[in-house]
Scaffold this motif. Structure first.
Motif, PDB file in Angstrom:
ATOM      1  N   ILE A  75       0.842  -1.204   0.000  1.00 15.44           N
ATOM      2  CA  ILE A  75       0.000   0.000   0.000  1.00 15.44           C
ATOM      3  C   ILE A  75       0.874   1.250   0.000  1.00 15.44           C
ATOM      4  CG2 ILE A  75      -1.736   1.296   1.306  1.00 15.44           C
ATOM      5  CD1 ILE A  75      -2.709  -1.380   2.450  1.00 15.44           C
ATOM      6  N   ILE A  76       0.478   2.238  -0.781  1.00 13.63           N
ATOM      7  CA  ILE A  76       1.143   3.549  -0.803  1.00 13.63           C
ATOM      8  C   ILE A  76       0.188   4.576  -0.213  1.00 13.63           C
ATOM      9  CG2 ILE A  76       2.065   5.401  -2.261  1.00 13.63           C
ATOM     10  CD1 ILE A  76       2.854   3.247  -4.306  1.00 13.63           C
ATOM     11  N   VAL A  77       0.689   5.382   0.726  1.00 21.79           N
ATOM     12  CA  VAL A  77      -0.106   6.459   1.319  1.00 21.79           C
ATOM     13  C   VAL A  77       0.656   7.762   1.144  1.00 21.79           C
ATOM     14  CG1 VAL A  77      -1.231   7.354   3.386  1.00 21.79           C
ATOM     15  CG2 VAL A  77      -1.054   4.868   3.049  1.00 21.79           C
ATOM     16  N   THR A  78       0.072   8.723   0.455  1.00 23.65           N
ATOM     17  CA  THR A  78       0.718  10.035   0.332  1.00 23.65           C
ATOM     18  C   THR A  78       0.371  10.900   1.545  1.00 23.65           C
ATOM     19  OG1 THR A  78      -1.111  11.105  -0.873  1.00 23.65           O
ATOM     20  CG2 THR A  78       0.527   9.895  -2.190  1.00 23.65           C
ATOM     21  N   GLY A  79       1.281  11.807   1.887  1.00 21.48           N
ATOM     22  CA  GLY A  79       1.038  12.683   3.027  1.00 21.48           C
ATOM     23  C   GLY A  79       0.875  11.903   4.317  1.00 21.48           C
ATOM     24  N   ALA A  80       1.809  10.979   4.578  1.00 22.79           N
ATOM     25  CA  ALA A  80       1.642  10.028   5.684  1.00 22.79           C
ATOM     26  C   ALA A  80       2.333  10.446   6.974  1.00 22.79           C
ATOM     27  CB  ALA A  80       2.150   8.650   5.252  1.00 22.79           C
ATOM     28  N   THR A  81       2.839  11.669   7.058  1.00 20.09           N
ATOM     29  CA  THR A  81       3.591  12.056   8.254  1.00 20.09           C
ATOM     30  C   THR A  81       2.742  12.714   9.330  1.00 20.09           C
ATOM     31  OG1 THR A  81       4.198  14.173   7.218  1.00 20.09           O
ATOM     32  CG2 THR A  81       5.765  12.346   7.014  1.00 20.09           C
ATOM     33  N   SER A  82       1.477  12.969   9.060  1.00 14.16           N
ATOM     34  CA  SER A  82       0.626  13.595  10.066  1.00 14.16           C
ATOM     35  C   SER A  82      -0.837  13.319   9.745  1.00 14.16           C
ATOM     36  CB  SER A  82       0.867  15.112  10.127  1.00 14.16           C
ATOM     37  OG  SER A  82       0.462  15.725   8.910  1.00 14.16           O
ATOM     38  N   GLY A  83      -1.684  13.637  10.707  1.00 15.95           N
ATOM     39  CA  GLY A  83      -3.124  13.599  10.480  1.00 15.95           C
ATOM     40  C   GLY A  83      -3.664  12.263  10.001  1.00 15.95           C
ATOM     41  N   ILE A  84      -4.582  12.340   9.051  1.00 20.69           N
ATOM     42  CA  ILE A  84      -5.268  11.153   8.549  1.00 20.69           C
ATOM     43  C   ILE A  84      -4.286  10.202   7.863  1.00 20.69           C
ATOM     44  CG2 ILE A  84      -7.035  10.343   6.927  1.00 20.69           C
ATOM     45  CD1 ILE A  84      -8.506  13.002   7.438  1.00 20.69           C
ATOM     46  N   GLY A  85      -3.314  10.742   7.142  1.00 23.44           N
ATOM     47  CA  GLY A  85      -2.338   9.906   6.466  1.00 23.44           C
ATOM     48  C   GLY A  85      -1.518   9.078   7.440  1.00 23.44           C
ATOM     49  N   GLN A  86      -1.086   9.696   8.517  1.00 27.95           N
ATOM     50  CA  GLN A  86      -0.309   8.997   9.534  1.00 27.95           C
ATOM     51  C   GLN A  86      -1.139   7.898  10.189  1.00 27.95           C
ATOM     52  OE1 GLN A  86       1.482  11.539  12.502  1.00 27.95           O
ATOM     53  NE2 GLN A  86       1.702   9.875  13.972  1.00 27.95           N
ATOM     54  N   GLU A  87      -2.377   8.223  10.556  1.00 26.06           N
ATOM     55  CA  GLU A  87      -3.228   7.241  11.224  1.00 26.06           C
ATOM     56  C   GLU A  87      -3.640   6.124  10.278  1.00 26.06           C
ATOM     57  OE1 GLU A  87      -3.502   7.152  14.274  1.00 26.06           O
ATOM     58  OE2 GLU A  87      -2.924   9.181  14.891  1.00 26.06           O
ATOM     59  N   THR A  88      -3.836   6.446   9.006  1.00 23.70           N
ATOM     60  CA  THR A  88      -4.148   5.420   8.009  1.00 23.70           C
ATOM     61  C   THR A  88      -2.990   4.452   7.872  1.00 23.70           C
ATOM     62  OG1 THR A  88      -5.642   6.897   6.774  1.00 23.70           O
ATOM     63  CG2 THR A  88      -4.713   5.031   5.584  1.00 23.70           C
ATOM     64  N   THR A  89      -1.777   4.992   7.822  1.00 23.60           N
ATOM     65  CA  THR A  89      -0.589   4.149   7.734  1.00 23.60           C
ATOM     66  C   THR A  89      -0.501   3.227   8.942  1.00 23.60           C
ATOM     67  OG1 THR A  89       0.598   5.854   6.484  1.00 23.60           O
ATOM     68  CG2 THR A  89       1.931   4.163   7.563  1.00 23.60           C
ATOM     69  N   TRP A  90      -0.747   3.790  10.138  1.00 24.18           N
ATOM     70  CA  TRP A  90      -0.726   2.996  11.362  1.00 24.18           C
ATOM     71  C   TRP A  90      -1.738   1.852  11.296  1.00 24.18           C
ATOM     72  CZ3 TRP A  90      -3.898   1.369  15.273  1.00 24.18           C
ATOM     73  CH2 TRP A  90      -3.297   0.983  16.472  1.00 24.18           C
ATOM     74  N   GLU A  91      -2.933   2.149  10.807  1.00 29.73           N
ATOM     75  CA  GLU A  91      -3.981   1.136  10.720  1.00 29.73           C
ATOM     76  C   GLU A  91      -3.609   0.026   9.730  1.00 29.73           C
ATOM     77  OE1 GLU A  91      -6.584   0.677  12.475  1.00 29.73           O
ATOM     78  OE2 GLU A  91      -7.322   2.579  13.276  1.00 29.73           O
ATOM     79  N   PHE A  92      -3.062   0.403   8.586  1.00 30.67           N
ATOM     80  CA  PHE A  92      -2.649  -0.604   7.609  1.00 30.67           C
ATOM     81  C   PHE A  92      -1.529  -1.478   8.170  1.00 30.67           C
ATOM     82  CE2 PHE A  92      -4.140   2.336   3.994  1.00 30.67           C
ATOM     83  CZ  PHE A  92      -5.307   1.613   3.810  1.00 30.67           C
ATOM     84  N   ALA A  93      -0.559  -0.838   8.818  1.00 30.62           N
ATOM     85  CA  ALA A  93       0.560  -1.585   9.391  1.00 30.62           C
ATOM     86  C   ALA A  93       0.066  -2.557  10.459  1.00 30.62           C
ATOM     87  CB  ALA A  93       1.584  -0.616   9.983  1.00 30.62           C
ATOM     88  N   LYS A  94      -0.877  -2.109  11.266  1.00 33.65           N
ATOM     89  CA  LYS A  94      -1.439  -2.948  12.322  1.00 33.65           C
ATOM     90  C   LYS A  94      -2.080  -4.195  11.733  1.00 33.65           C
ATOM     91  CE  LYS A  94      -4.954  -2.773  15.999  1.00 33.65           C
ATOM     92  NZ  LYS A  94      -6.050  -1.947  16.563  1.00 33.65           N
ATOM     93  N   ARG A  95      -2.637  -4.067  10.542  1.00 36.81           N
ATOM     94  CA  ARG A  95      -3.314  -5.191   9.897  1.00 36.81           C
ATOM     95  C   ARG A  95      -2.403  -5.987   8.974  1.00 36.81           C
ATOM     96  NH1 ARG A  95      -9.474  -4.568   9.622  1.00 36.81           N
ATOM     97  NH2 ARG A  95      -9.925  -2.994  11.197  1.00 36.81           N
ATOM     98  N   GLY A  96      -1.109  -5.700   9.017  1.00 33.00           N
ATOM     99  CA  GLY A  96      -0.152  -6.562   8.337  1.00 33.00           C
ATOM    100  C   GLY A  96       0.296  -6.166   6.952  1.00 33.00           C
ATOM    101  N   ALA A  97      -0.052  -4.976   6.496  1.00 34.55           N
ATOM    102  CA  ALA A  97       0.341  -4.558   5.149  1.00 34.55           C
ATOM    103  C   ALA A  97       1.800  -4.114   5.097  1.00 34.55           C
ATOM    104  CB  ALA A  97      -0.550  -3.414   4.681  1.00 34.55           C
ATOM    105  N   LYS A  98       2.348  -4.140   3.913  1.00 35.57           N
ATOM    106  CA  LYS A  98       3.621  -3.468   3.636  1.00 35.57           C
ATOM    107  C   LYS A  98       3.240  -2.072   3.153  1.00 35.57           C
ATOM    108  CE  LYS A  98       6.894  -5.606   1.360  1.00 35.57           C
ATOM    109  NZ  LYS A  98       7.687  -6.187   0.237  1.00 35.57           N
ATOM    110  N   VAL A  99       3.697  -1.046   3.877  1.00 33.13           N
ATOM    111  CA  VAL A  99       3.235   0.311   3.591  1.00 33.13           C
ATOM    112  C   VAL A  99       4.396   1.216   3.216  1.00 33.13           C
ATOM    113  CG1 VAL A  99       1.806   2.225   4.398  1.00 33.13           C
ATOM    114  CG2 VAL A  99       1.485  -0.047   5.394  1.00 33.13           C
ATOM    115  N   PHE A 100       4.203   1.956   2.122  1.00 33.32           N
ATOM    116  CA  PHE A 100       5.176   2.949   1.678  1.00 33.32           C
ATOM    117  C   PHE A 100       4.603   4.338   1.957  1.00 33.32           C
ATOM    118  CE2 PHE A 100       6.615  -0.794  -0.417  1.00 33.32           C
ATOM    119  CZ  PHE A 100       7.980  -0.623  -0.611  1.00 33.32           C
TER     120      PHE A 100
END
Length: 333
Positions: free
Chosen positions: A44-69
């Protein structure tokens, strides 16, 4: 007779009220995407992942086992956030990669590097955005909000399209918001160079997001690539840092009035998680969701001719086919 200290009483009451509001936001500020939808095996790729919704989305994906960029502009901040996510989720497959959506060359370099490392991308989350900044243009000459919110994601999505096709079933998630309904596409001056209106330019960029999702979805009808437009709601993030309610003395008066109805970023991120992982949404082709429920886009966002006009302008302004040809040449070497 003893009289209470009025200022102290008022302050105590305000503090207690703030505490209750905080508890209310935690308990009732929005529902979580609770389904056991795993992201194992997904890239999964998430743009703008260093704060706010992007950061929390990345956290959620990682928690569920994804490889996240994490596709971000600020690598120092990105690395700090990445380390926290890895430590909290126990998922070491979270990576920082430079991608400045205000710079087409940076976008192409991101895609070039990503393709050299990964054969698949199962979910692309076009999240990054700016809102009502002072008037300025990107490195490629676009008004900042149009450039970052729309043009950058338009180019990124297209340069990754062959990888998305090789990864089916895959998805493209486009974040927009209710502001799209107030927007107009300023055909005579997309860059608002004649008379800059920060709010109108932001609304235009959000309408552009919605039009892009609709037209991309139409073009994916024969492919197993879902396209979903998402409104995460009014969230308390850094996106609003340029608004009057965040500036000078007004922040002490206006911001507290809005704070009770603003979602926490992790709550807002649930709408993205739902769009990315809910199995029933794989057939979506430009559908729009608000709070995880189907919603109707504005009439302007459903204007086919307007979507086609913007698509063609975006192809030309981003020099899409030049970038694609150059990228193909580089990857073939």
């Amino acid at each position: 007779m003893w009289m209470p200290n009025l200022p102290l009483t008022i302050l105590t009451g305000v503090a207690a009220g703030a505490g209750l509001l905080s508890l209310f936001k935690d308990l009732y500020g929005g529902k979580a995407y609770t389904k056991e939808a795993s992201a194992d095996g997904k890239t999964i790729i998430v743009t703008g992942a260093t704060s706010g919704i992007g950061q929390e989305t990345t956290w959620e994906f990682a928690k569920r086992g994804a490889k996240v960029f994490m596709a971000c502009r600020d690598m120092v901040k990105c690395e700090e956030v990445r380390k926290d996510i890895v430590l909290e989720t126990g998922n070491k497959y979270v990576y920082c990669r430079p991608c400045d959506l205000a710079d087409n060359a940076s976008i192409r370099k991101f895609v070039e590097r990503f393709k050299s490392e990964e054969p698949h991308v199962h979910v692309l989350v076009n999240n990054a955005a700016v809102m009502e900044p002072p008037q300025r243009v990107t490195r490629d000459g676009y008004e900042t909000q149009l450039g970052v919110n729309h043009m950058g994601h338009f180019l990124l999505t297209h340069l990754l399209m062959d990888t998305l096709e090789a990864s089916v079933p895959s998805r493209v998630i486009v974040l927009t918001c209710v502001a799209h309904a107030r927007g107009d596409i300023n055909k005579e001056d997309l860059n608002f160079s004649k008379q800059y209106d920060a709010a109108a330019a932001y609304n235009q960029s959000k309408l552009a997001n919605a039009l892009f999702a609709r037209e991309l979805g139409r073009r994916m009808l024969e492919k197993d690539i879902a396209v979903i437009a998402v409104d995460p709601g009014f969230a308390d993030t850094e996106l609003s840092r340029n608004l009057a309610m965040r500036k000078s003395l007004t922040r002490f008066v206006v911001y507290p009035l809005f704070w009770p109805v603003m979602k926490k970023p992790r709550v807002a991120a649930q709408t993205v998680l739902h769009a990315a992982l809910e199995p029933a949404l794989q057939r979506c082709k430009g559908d729009y969701f608000v709070d995880m429920k189907p919603a109707e886009l504005s009439e302007k966002a459903q204007d086919y001719e307007l979507a086609m006009w913007l698509w063609k302008v975006s192809e030309r302004w981003t020099r899409l086919y030049e970038h694609k040809a150059d990228l193909q040449k580089i990857m073939a070497e």
